[in-house]
Each structure stands twice: as C-alpha cells, then as structure tokens.
Design a protein around this motif. Structure first.
Motif, PDB file in Angstrom:
ATOM      1  N   TYR A   1       6.322  -1.806  -1.625  1.00  0.00           N
ATOM      2  CA  TYR A   1       5.716  -3.040  -1.116  1.00  0.00           C
ATOM      3  C   TYR A   1       4.208  -2.897  -0.964  1.00  0.00           C
ATOM      4  CZ  TYR A   1      10.420  -4.663  -0.129  1.00  0.00           C
ATOM      5  OH  TYR A   1      11.725  -5.067  -0.263  1.00  0.00           O
ATOM      6  N   ASP A   2       3.505  -4.024  -1.111  1.00  0.00           N
ATOM      7  CA  ASP A   2       2.055  -4.056  -0.917  1.00  0.00           C
ATOM      8  C   ASP A   2       1.693  -4.202   0.559  1.00  0.00           C
ATOM      9  OD1 ASP A   2       1.434  -4.165  -3.791  1.00  0.00           O
ATOM     10  OD2 ASP A   2       2.371  -6.155  -3.671  1.00  0.00           O
ATOM     11  N   THR A   3       2.493  -4.987   1.273  1.00  0.00           N
ATOM     12  CA  THR A   3       2.269  -5.233   2.698  1.00  0.00           C
ATOM     13  C   THR A   3       3.540  -4.892   3.456  1.00  0.00           C
ATOM     14  OG1 THR A   3       0.678  -7.010   2.263  1.00  0.00           O
ATOM     15  CG2 THR A   3       1.697  -6.978   4.442  1.00  0.00           C
ATOM     16  N   ILE A   4       3.383  -4.078   4.499  1.00  0.00           N
ATOM     17  CA  ILE A   4       4.507  -3.699   5.349  1.00  0.00           C
ATOM     18  C   ILE A   4       4.218  -4.238   6.751  1.00  0.00           C
ATOM     19  CG2 ILE A   4       5.838  -1.798   6.346  1.00  0.00           C
ATOM     20  CD1 ILE A   4       4.833  -0.098   3.900  1.00  0.00           C
ATOM     21  N   ILE A   5       5.126  -5.062   7.231  1.00  0.00           N
ATOM     22  CA  ILE A   5       5.014  -5.629   8.578  1.00  0.00           C
ATOM     23  C   ILE A   5       6.137  -5.024   9.417  1.00  0.00           C
ATOM     24  CG2 ILE A   5       5.061  -7.722   9.984  1.00  0.00           C
ATOM     25  CD1 ILE A   5       4.224  -9.254   7.384  1.00  0.00           C
TER      26      ILE A   5
END
Length: 175
Positions: free
Chosen positions: A43-47
């Motif tokens: 993933y590019d963004t991990i929340i």
C-alpha cells in the motif's frame, strides 16, 4: 494511490471510525490481527486506528516497530478516546506513543470516541473500577473536568463519534 485502513477496537468506537474512513477513501480495511507487514508494504498509504488505554494507542506498534519497512509510505494514525479534543491530550498521546522521528513521519489525529463499561474485558473493568474509586475518594471541589465527566458516564454508555470528525484526516490523505 492504494490505501489501507487497519484498526484495533475494544468497544467499537475505533471500528466505526475505521469503517467510515475506509468507505470515504475507497480503501481496503482490516482488523490488525488479519494483516502482516509484507501485505501492508503493498500500500501507498497506511492508516492505523486504535483506542487509547492510559494514553497509549493500542496496537500502534505494528506501525512504530516497522518504520524502516514503511519509509516510503504515507503513515496516518488515529486514536479514539472518551476525552474531548484538546491540544494537551494530543501532545501527551504523541509524546507517549511516538519518538521525535516518528512524530515527523506519522500524521496523528485524535477522534473522540466514547465509553462503554459493559464492553470492557475483565482486566479493563477492574482498572476502571479502581480509577472510579480513586476519583470518588477525592474532594469533590478538586475534581478535574475529565474526572467529573468520567464519573458521569461510568454507568451509562456514551458515544461521541461523529462522521464529520474524520474530515481533517480525509482531507490530509487526499492532499
């Protein structure tokens, strides 16, 4: 941009926010125990979302202990708690959970959740009972606003979650 929302929720407030965030961002969503680091690296963004427990964000180590593996990722962490949003709360939570380097790399958001004693596990119920007794033993004129609020909600579940609370996080991720 490929986005994932992972979370750990004890009483459901963090899960509710995680679901709202994932739906709004068209992101994948998983409970923490259903992911592994190689999977997250895709993933590019991990929340990450976790509830607060004595100012610690439950489960956040999945992020903080893997910072070297996530160095090219956009990292967002949100924590939920019963306290109202205040700068001193945010500062304390950040200082307890992230070192200085992590604070620069991880964008942190505090989302007010709620409190439901009946959904706590045995240990948490025991600790909350001790806290309640400690607060009740104080002189009532010396109680803080948080202590007064805690006593007020102890016996009745409260839910302060509001979908609009996620707006700053959503805007940040969409930048």
């Amino acid at each position: 941009m490929k986005i994932v929302v992972i979370y750990q929720s004890k009483t459901g407030f963090t899960k509710k926010y995680a679901e709202w965030i994932a739906k709004t961002l068209s992101a994948d969503i998983f409970e923490t125990e259903k992911v592994n680091i190689p999977m997250l690296e895709t993933y590019d963004t991990i929340i990450y979302g976790g509830s607060l427990h004595i100012v610690g964000i439950i489960g956040v180590k999945i992020i903080t202990e893997n910072m070297d593996r996530f160095k090219n990722k956009r990292l967002v962490v949100f924590a939920t708690g019963a306290s109202p949003l205040r700068k001193d709360v945010i500062t304390e939570v950040q200082a307890k959970n992230f070192n200085i380097i992590q604070q620069k790399k991880i964008k942190f958001f505090y989302l007010r959740g709620g409190f439901n004693y009946s959904k706590l596990n045995f240990l948490d119920k025991f600790l909350m009972t001790l806290l309640k007794w400690k607060i009740k033993s104080k002189n009532k004129t010396n109680l803080t606003a948080d202590e007064i609020g805690m006593l007020a909600v102890y016996d009745s579940p409260v839910d302060f979650t509001r979908k609009e609370n996620i707006d700053p996080l959503i805007k940040y991720v969409q930048l």
